[in-house]
Design an enzyme around this catalytic site. Structure first.
Site, PDB file in Angstrom:
ATOM      1  N   ARG A 122      10.375  -6.450  23.849  1.00 31.14           N
ATOM      2  CA  ARG A 122       8.848  -7.112  23.403  1.00 31.14           C
ATOM      3  C   ARG A 122       7.540  -5.988  23.450  1.00 31.14           C
ATOM      4  O   ARG A 122       6.462  -6.665  23.655  1.00 31.14           O
ATOM      5  CB  ARG A 122       8.668  -8.460  24.245  1.00 31.14           C
ATOM      6  N   LYS A 144      -1.022   0.962  13.538  1.00 27.29           N
ATOM      7  CA  LYS A 144      -0.164   0.643  12.485  1.00 27.29           C
ATOM      8  C   LYS A 144       1.361   1.159  13.009  1.00 27.29           C
ATOM      9  O   LYS A 144       1.519   2.364  12.887  1.00 27.29           O
ATOM     10  CB  LYS A 144      -0.530   0.700  11.200  1.00 27.29           C
ATOM     11  N   GLU A 186      -6.389  13.233   2.645  1.00 29.96           N
ATOM     12  CA  GLU A 186      -7.015  12.189   3.400  1.00 29.96           C
ATOM     13  C   GLU A 186      -8.321  12.652   4.088  1.00 29.96           C
ATOM     14  O   GLU A 186      -9.191  11.963   4.151  1.00 29.96           O
ATOM     15  CB  GLU A 186      -6.174  11.822   4.550  1.00 29.96           C
ATOM     16  N   LYS A 230     -12.327   7.874  10.920  1.00 31.89           N
ATOM     17  CA  LYS A 230     -11.306   6.784  10.554  1.00 31.89           C
ATOM     18  C   LYS A 230     -11.531   5.640  11.970  1.00 31.89           C
ATOM     19  O   LYS A 230     -11.502   4.614  11.574  1.00 31.89           O
ATOM     20  CB  LYS A 230      -9.923   7.239  10.362  1.00 31.89           C
ATOM     21  N   GLU A 240      -8.616  -5.452   8.685  1.00 34.53           N
ATOM     22  CA  GLU A 240      -8.840  -5.359   7.333  1.00 34.53           C
ATOM     23  C   GLU A 240      -9.206  -6.522   6.423  1.00 34.53           C
ATOM     24  O   GLU A 240      -8.793  -6.814   5.620  1.00 34.53           O
ATOM     25  CB  GLU A 240      -7.094  -5.002   6.769  1.00 34.53           C
ATOM     26  N   ARG A 244     -13.001  -1.820   6.174  1.00 32.88           N
ATOM     27  CA  ARG A 244     -11.608  -1.108   6.110  1.00 32.88           C
ATOM     28  C   ARG A 244     -11.245  -0.729   4.899  1.00 32.88           C
ATOM     29  O   ARG A 244     -10.261   0.170   4.515  1.00 32.88           O
ATOM     30  CB  ARG A 244     -10.650  -1.624   7.013  1.00 32.88           C
ATOM     31  N   ASN A 248      -9.101   2.768   1.668  1.00 27.34           N
ATOM     32  CA  ASN A 248      -8.326   2.678   0.255  1.00 27.34           C
ATOM     33  C   ASN A 248      -8.720   3.251  -0.788  1.00 27.34           C
ATOM     34  O   ASN A 248      -8.329   3.388  -1.865  1.00 27.34           O
ATOM     35  CB  ASN A 248      -8.273   1.076  -0.044  1.00 27.34           C
ATOM     36  N   HIS A 251      -6.533   5.134  -3.349  1.00 29.25           N
ATOM     37  CA  HIS A 251      -5.141   4.529  -3.108  1.00 29.25           C
ATOM     38  C   HIS A 251      -4.867   3.563  -4.127  1.00 29.25           C
ATOM     39  O   HIS A 251      -3.223   3.349  -4.251  1.00 29.25           O
ATOM     40  CB  HIS A 251      -5.060   3.936  -1.617  1.00 29.25           C
ATOM     41  N   HIS A 255      -1.281   4.272  -5.336  1.00 30.22           N
ATOM     42  CA  HIS A 255      -0.039   3.670  -5.243  1.00 30.22           C
ATOM     43  C   HIS A 255       0.496   3.381  -6.534  1.00 30.22           C
ATOM     44  O   HIS A 255       1.839   3.273  -6.747  1.00 30.22           O
ATOM     45  CB  HIS A 255      -0.484   2.483  -4.303  1.00 30.22           C
ATOM     46  N   HIS A 267       2.400  12.030  -1.701  1.00 33.43           N
ATOM     47  CA  HIS A 267       1.423  10.922  -1.441  1.00 33.43           C
ATOM     48  C   HIS A 267      -0.019  11.471  -1.738  1.00 33.43           C
ATOM     49  O   HIS A 267      -0.927  11.093  -2.202  1.00 33.43           O
ATOM     50  CB  HIS A 267       1.638  10.160   0.026  1.00 33.43           C
TER      51      HIS A 267
HETATM   52  N1  LIG Z   1       0.671   4.229  10.478  1.00 36.84           N
HETATM   53  C1  LIG Z   1      -0.212   4.851   9.923  1.00 36.84           C
HETATM   54  O1  LIG Z   1      -1.590   4.668  10.047  1.00 36.84           O
HETATM   55  C2  LIG Z   1       0.044   5.626   8.602  1.00 36.84           C
HETATM   56  C3  LIG Z   1      -0.722   6.506   7.968  1.00 36.84           C
HETATM   57  C4  LIG Z   1      -0.511   7.183   6.914  1.00 36.84           C
HETATM   58  C5  LIG Z   1       0.897   7.488   6.835  1.00 36.84           C
HETATM   59  N2  LIG Z   1       1.754   6.880   7.261  1.00 36.84           N
HETATM   60  C6  LIG Z   1       3.232   7.012   7.114  1.00 36.84           C
HETATM   61  O2  LIG Z   1       3.359   8.430   7.421  1.00 36.84           O
HETATM   62  C7  LIG Z   1       4.709   8.904   6.617  1.00 36.84           C
HETATM   63  C8  LIG Z   1       4.313  10.196   5.911  1.00 36.84           C
HETATM   64  O3  LIG Z   1       3.885  10.959   7.144  1.00 36.84           O
HETATM   65  P1  LIG Z   1       4.212  12.635   6.823  1.00 36.84           P
HETATM   66  O4  LIG Z   1       3.132  12.988   5.910  1.00 36.84           O
HETATM   67  O5  LIG Z   1       3.579  13.084   8.152  1.00 36.84           O
HETATM   68  O6  LIG Z   1       5.666  13.170   6.524  1.00 36.84           O
HETATM   69  P2  LIG Z   1       6.762  13.273   7.571  1.00 36.84           P
HETATM   70  O7  LIG Z   1       6.907  12.639   8.884  1.00 36.84           O
HETATM   71  O8  LIG Z   1       8.016  12.991   6.472  1.00 36.84           O
HETATM   72  O9  LIG Z   1       6.765  14.798   7.940  1.00 36.84           O
HETATM   73  C9  LIG Z   1       7.144  15.761   6.783  1.00 36.84           C
HETATM   74  C10 LIG Z   1       8.027  16.823   6.931  1.00 36.84           C
HETATM   75  O10 LIG Z   1       7.237  17.863   7.732  1.00 36.84           O
HETATM   76  C11 LIG Z   1       8.142  18.103   8.826  1.00 36.84           C
HETATM   77  N3  LIG Z   1       7.496  18.371   9.988  1.00 36.84           N
HETATM   78  C12 LIG Z   1       6.519  17.667  10.607  1.00 36.84           C
HETATM   79  N4  LIG Z   1       5.873  18.182  11.720  1.00 36.84           N
HETATM   80  C13 LIG Z   1       6.253  19.697  11.251  1.00 36.84           C
HETATM   81  C14 LIG Z   1       5.646  20.867  11.995  1.00 36.84           C
HETATM   82  N5  LIG Z   1       4.612  20.633  12.918  1.00 36.84           N
HETATM   83  N6  LIG Z   1       6.291  21.862  11.537  1.00 36.84           N
HETATM   84  C15 LIG Z   1       7.305  22.040  10.698  1.00 36.84           C
HETATM   85  N7  LIG Z   1       7.605  20.970  10.024  1.00 36.84           N
HETATM   86  C16 LIG Z   1       7.103  19.623  10.204  1.00 36.84           C
HETATM   87  C17 LIG Z   1       9.133  16.949   8.999  1.00 36.84           C
HETATM   88  O11 LIG Z   1      10.235  17.408   9.401  1.00 36.84           O
HETATM   89  C18 LIG Z   1       9.156  16.451   7.494  1.00 36.84           C
HETATM   90  O12 LIG Z   1      10.248  17.084   6.785  1.00 36.84           O
HETATM   91  C19 LIG Z   1       4.835   8.036   5.527  1.00 36.84           C
HETATM   92  O13 LIG Z   1       6.037   7.072   5.998  1.00 36.84           O
HETATM   93  C20 LIG Z   1       3.647   7.008   5.817  1.00 36.84           C
HETATM   94  O14 LIG Z   1       3.830   5.639   5.315  1.00 36.84           O
HETATM   95  C21 LIG Z   1       1.387   5.876   8.323  1.00 36.84           C
HETATM   96 ZN   LIG Z   2      -3.073   7.657   2.136  1.00 34.86          ZN
END
Ligand SMILES: NC(=O)c1ccc[n+]([C@@H]2O[C@H](COP(=O)([O-])OP(=O)(O)OC[C@H]3O[C@@H](n4cnc5c(N)ncnc54)[C@H](O)[C@@H]3O)[C@@H](O)[C@H]2O)c1
Ligand SMILES: [Zn+2]
Length: 376
Positions: A122, A144, A186, A230, A240, A244, A248, A251, A255, A267
């Site tokens: 939990r 999130k 971003e 942010k 939201e 907030r 977007n 986006h 999207h 993205h």
């Molecule tokens: N929670 C939130 O508020 C929020 C906001 C934006 C995005 N997201 C989520 O984030 C995800 C995308 O995240 P991302 O773009 O970081 O992608 P990711 O986590 O897939 O990382 C991208 C790639 O980079 C590699 N990598 C990461 N850090 C590294 C480093 N320091 N050195 C070498 N390689 C490295 C990873 O192995 C991967 O192959 C999506 O699923 C999206 O939905 C969440």
């Molecule tokens: Zn985004």
């Protein structure tokens, strides 16, 4: 030197410390012990990141029985199956409520490990250690967490604030350039929605290219300021309802592009195109100052991001328009856009909803002209 002296959290309107500091990776263990002390630490790490940076983090964690769970890289790992495997592994290892999860990786591992922490017994604390620029500037505040399900991305999740967030800009040295650009999109967005001076500094830092030492030197402060923008927006509107919405920006169209291309476009690329086109919508609506979309296009191109819809990928304006209505943030069938008036100034709209409805014919016209725009 004690942990408190070695690292200084940013001053932010969030109820947990956020550290952005070169070399902070070695302090993760001490920060976790200070803000989420636990009998057991479980590091859930992206396997690629673990190979580069795992030892530095693990060496700093106190105690002898730290558990490391590696997750293969990739969005497909944000799944129910991986969530089940991780939580089962923790249960089998006897992790109790006095466990702290340390999420080491990009946004994928941040969301996945965050959701594991939100649901395990939990809810147990999570320390987020984002290692991509996107995860640092976009995912590290807001609380999130989510996994993807067959019906769509991020549809099962929870709000679960981290106990602390630790960002070490030095880890970005191992991040491939295309992944870096996702974060830049971003950051540019944060400039448009809230802070013209931040936009100027970001564009200036990008001037010499992302391989330039000037960019590397500017990055820690640009990350910290992006997080602050942010955090300010999120703090004013945690669930939201209004402000907030400005996050977007870019986006709604992004999207739609991602959906039409079956997520076959990064993205950040989709957001860059979305910001330019939504700024054009703003100009067409008489909301944005003339020339705003060209300024935004110049900024995204400096970051190596695209400013126009890709040609030859089978995109059609009418299908894209339909796809904007499928956005999960669209309410009651109408599509609302968060539009800029100028760099740093967003349109509040009516009733402070920070978004406006746009006639279909305007959206169609902007999409069509981008599809036939000359490539550069
Ligand atoms: N929670 C939130 O508020 C929020 C906001 C934006 C995005 N997201 C989520 O984030 C995800 C995308 O995240 P991302 O773009 O970081 O992608 P990711 O986590 O897939 O990382 C991208 C790639 O980079 C590699 N990598 C990461 N850090 C590294 C480093 N320091 N050195 C070498 N390689 C490295 C990873 O192995 C991967 O192959 C999506 O699923 C999206 O939905 C969440
Ligand atoms: Zn985004």
């Amino acid at each position: 030197v004690s942990a408190e002296q070695a690292v200084t959290p940013l001053s932010l309107p969030v109820p947990y410390p956020v550290v952005v500091q070169r070399g902070a990776l070695a302090e993760v263990g001490r920060i976790a012990a200070a803000h989420a002390p636990a009998h057991r630490y479980v590091v859930i790490a992206d396997a690629t990141v673990a190979a580069h940076h795992g030892r530095t983090v693990i060496a700093g964690i106190p105690g002898e029985n730290t558990m490391v769970l590696k997750v293969p890289p990739g969005e497909q790992e944000k799944s129910r199956e991986r969530w089940a495997q991780l939580t089962d592994a923790m249960l089998t290892a006897g992790c109790g409520r006095d466990t702290t999860v340390i999420a080491l990786g990009g946004g994928v591992v941040g969301d996945l490990a965050g959701f594991v922490a939100a649901t395990y017994m939990r809810g147990v604390p999570v320390v987020q250690v984002p290692t991509t620029l996107l995860a640092m500037v976009d995912a590290s505040v807001g609380g999130k967490t989510a996994i993807d399900v067959p019906a769509g991305k991020n549809l099962v999740g929870a709000f679960h604030d981290p106990a602390a967030v630790v960002m070490d800009p030095d880890v970005l040295a191992t991040l491939p350039a295309p992944a870096l650009r996702g974060g830049l999109a971003e950051m540019l967005k944060h400039g448009v929605i809230a802070d013209a001076a931040y936009w100027d500094r970001t564009v200036q830092a990008l001037g010499g290219g992302i391989g330039d030492a000037g960019f590397t030197d500017a990055l820690p402060r640009l990350i910290a300021d992006s997080v602050a923008i942010k955090a300010r927006v999120v703090a004013q509107d945690a669930r939201e309802a209004g402000l907030r919405q400005v996050l977007n920006f870019g986006h709604t169209i992004a999207h739609a592009i991602e959906r039409e291309l079956d997520y076959g476009l990064a993205h950040g690329d989709a957001v860059a195109i979305g910001m330019v086109l939504e700024a054009r919508i703003g100009e067409a609506m008489g909301i944005a100052v003339a020339g705003l979309s060209d300024r935004i296009a110049d900024g995204v191109r400096l970051a190596g991001l695209p400013a126009e819809l890709p040609a030859n990928r089978g995109l059609a304006a009418d299908a894209l328009l339909t796809a904007t209505a499928g956005d999960k943030k669209a309410r009651a069938g109408t599509v609302r856009y968060s539009l800029p008036r100028d760099i740093g100034v967003m349109e509040p709209g009516q009733d402070d909803r920070w978004s406006v409805t746009v006639p279909d014919h305007i959206v169609l016209q902007i999409l069509s002209s981008s599809l036939s725009a000359p490539r550069n």
